[in-house]
Enzyme design. Structure first.
Site, short mmCIF file in Angstrom:
data_model
loop_
_atom_site.label_atom_id
_atom_site.label_comp_id
_atom_site.label_asym_id
_atom_site.label_seq_id
_atom_site.Cartn_x
_atom_site.Cartn_y
_atom_site.Cartn_z
CG ASP A 154 -13.43 -7.52 1.46
OD1 ASP A 154 -13.47 -6.73 2.22
OD2 ASP A 154 -14.06 -6.85 0.60
CG ASP A 184 -7.93 -5.10 1.12
OD1 ASP A 184 -8.71 -4.19 1.99
OD2 ASP A 184 -7.65 -4.85 0.07
CE1 TYR A 242 -3.51 -2.99 0.45
CE2 TYR A 242 -4.72 -0.62 0.65
CZ TYR A 242 -4.45 -2.24 0.73
OH TYR A 242 -5.80 -2.19 0.47
CE LYS A 280 1.40 -17.61 -3.12
NZ LYS A 280 0.43 -18.70 -3.63
CG ASP A 282 -2.41 -19.76 -2.24
OD1 ASP A 282 -1.54 -20.21 -1.44
OD2 ASP A 282 -1.39 -20.70 -2.85
#
Ligand code: IPM
Ligand code: MG
Length: 370
Positions: free
Chosen positions: A255, A251, A143, A194, A227
């Site tokens: 959700d 983020d 970000y 990751k 993932d």
């Protein structure tokens, strides 16, 4: 009444002002019936600030936020500002608040209210009793990383790029928040990255592992690829207690976690800085949902995420656990009684508007307060 608790309210855009309105009523109620006084100041942020001042966050509002004990934030953005220059887009105001207040730890709790287990798109047995906490790093990573931008290669090919970058202290301080929360809950932490693909992922894992060994060997630590975490969240979410992860993965995963609870309209969040010498932290509280321009102004928005964000403020910024419990219990009871905003409608429940939901929750607080 002592009024040493200073709140800055930034309702923002879209449904932000509507859901914030319900919190204002709650604050008035608490003043009248519990003798709780706040000094409340209101300001503009996002598109609303852009329309009034040509910037999504003025210097005055930034200074007010720094001076407040807590900021209550609604939501920002909407198609109206799609063509605004990038530095002034509504989201930039929010990102600046997070960065300049150094609110590095973003707590996003996903809890399923019993009454809403059927409202989730997942099977009730997968989500019933779910209670997990995502700790999202909020002031670094992709970000804010440099370099970022677009350019043109010598052969005329254009490209775009961002940089995902974390320093060791930035990883340590957010991981500490994760470990500390885990200790107060079920003592289990999943650190998500990751490491199979990204250099940063390998480094993140190394730093968290060292911290675990040095300071938190009693906490059960798991490492998980982002993932896989997304997949596990919809497969078997109850395996999680606390998840700590970077800005971008947080983020996305939050959700996803929000929908386990039935609706994005149910999830609150707290963004916290480091404690100062008096133990006070800078803090901003906001619902995880956005400005929902499609339903703005229609009295359809679910005010619960905003109200639960207010309850988090009571708990984390002001140590007012009893008052926070009162708000949360009232919400539970009203949902249990079958009232629903459009986003959480189920069979045999009654659909109500934003303000009728607010009325019912206030009335329930009155009953519980007797
Ligand atoms: C969130 C939102 C924000 C983010 C947007 C509005 C900038 O999606 O708080 O999750 O991406 O952080
Ligand atoms: Mg988001």
């Amino acid at each position: 009444m002592a009024t040493n608790r200073k709140i800055l309210m930034l309702p923002g855009d879209g449904i932000g002002p509507e859901v914030m309105h319900e919190v204002k009523r709650m604050i008035d109620w608490m003043r009248d019936y519990r003798g709780t006084a706040f000094e409340v100041q209101e300001g503009l942020c996002g598109g609303a600030a852009y329309d009034a001042h040509g910037t999504s966050l003025t210097e005055e509002t930034m200074a007010d936020a720094q001076a407040a004990d807590a900021v209550l934030f609604g939501s920002v953005g909407g198609p109206k500002w799609d063509n605004v220059e990038r530095e002034q887009r509504p989201e930039a105001g929010l990102l600046r608040l997070r960065k300049e207040m150094d609110l590095f730890a973003n707590l996003r709790p996903a809890t399923v209210f019993d009454a809403l287990a059927d409202a989730s798109t997942l099977k009730p047995e997968v989500v019933t009793g779910l209670d997990l906490m995502i700790v999202r790093e909020l002031t670094a990573g992709i970000y804010f990383g440099e370099p970022r931008g677009t350019d043109t290669l010598p052969d005329g090919t254009r490209r775009g790029f961002d940089t995902d970058v974390y320093t060791e202290p930035e990883i340590q301080r957010v991981a500490r928040v994760g470990f500390e929360l885990a200790r107060k809950r079920n003592n289990k932490l999943h650190s998500v990255e990751k490491a199979n693909v990204m250099e940063l992922g390998v480094f993140w894992r190394e730093v968290v592992t060292e911290l675990h060994k040095a300071e938190y060997p009693d906490v059960e630590l798991h490492h998980m690829y982002a993932d896989n975490c997304a997949m596990q969240l919809v497969r078997y979410p109850k395996q999680f207690d606390v998840i700590v992860t970077s800005n971008l993965f947080g983020d996305i995963l939050s959700d996803c976690a929000a929908m386990l609870t039935g609706s994005l309209g149910m999830l609150p969040s707290a963004s916290l800085g480091l404690p100062d010498e008096n133990g006070q932290r800078k803090a901003l509280y906001e619902p995880v949902h956005g400005s929902a321009p499609d339903i703005a102004g229609k009295r359809q928005a679910n005010p619960v995420a905003m109200m639960l964000s207010y309850a988090m403020m009571l708990r984390y910024s002001f140590d007012m656990d009893d008052d926070a419990n009162l708000v949360e219990q009232a919400i539970k009871n009203v949902l249990g009684g079958g009232l629903r905003t459009a986003d959480i409608m189920q069979a045999k429940t009654a659909k109500v508007s934003t303000d009728v939901m607010g009325d019912a929750i206030l009335r329930e607080m009155g009953k519980l307060n007797r």
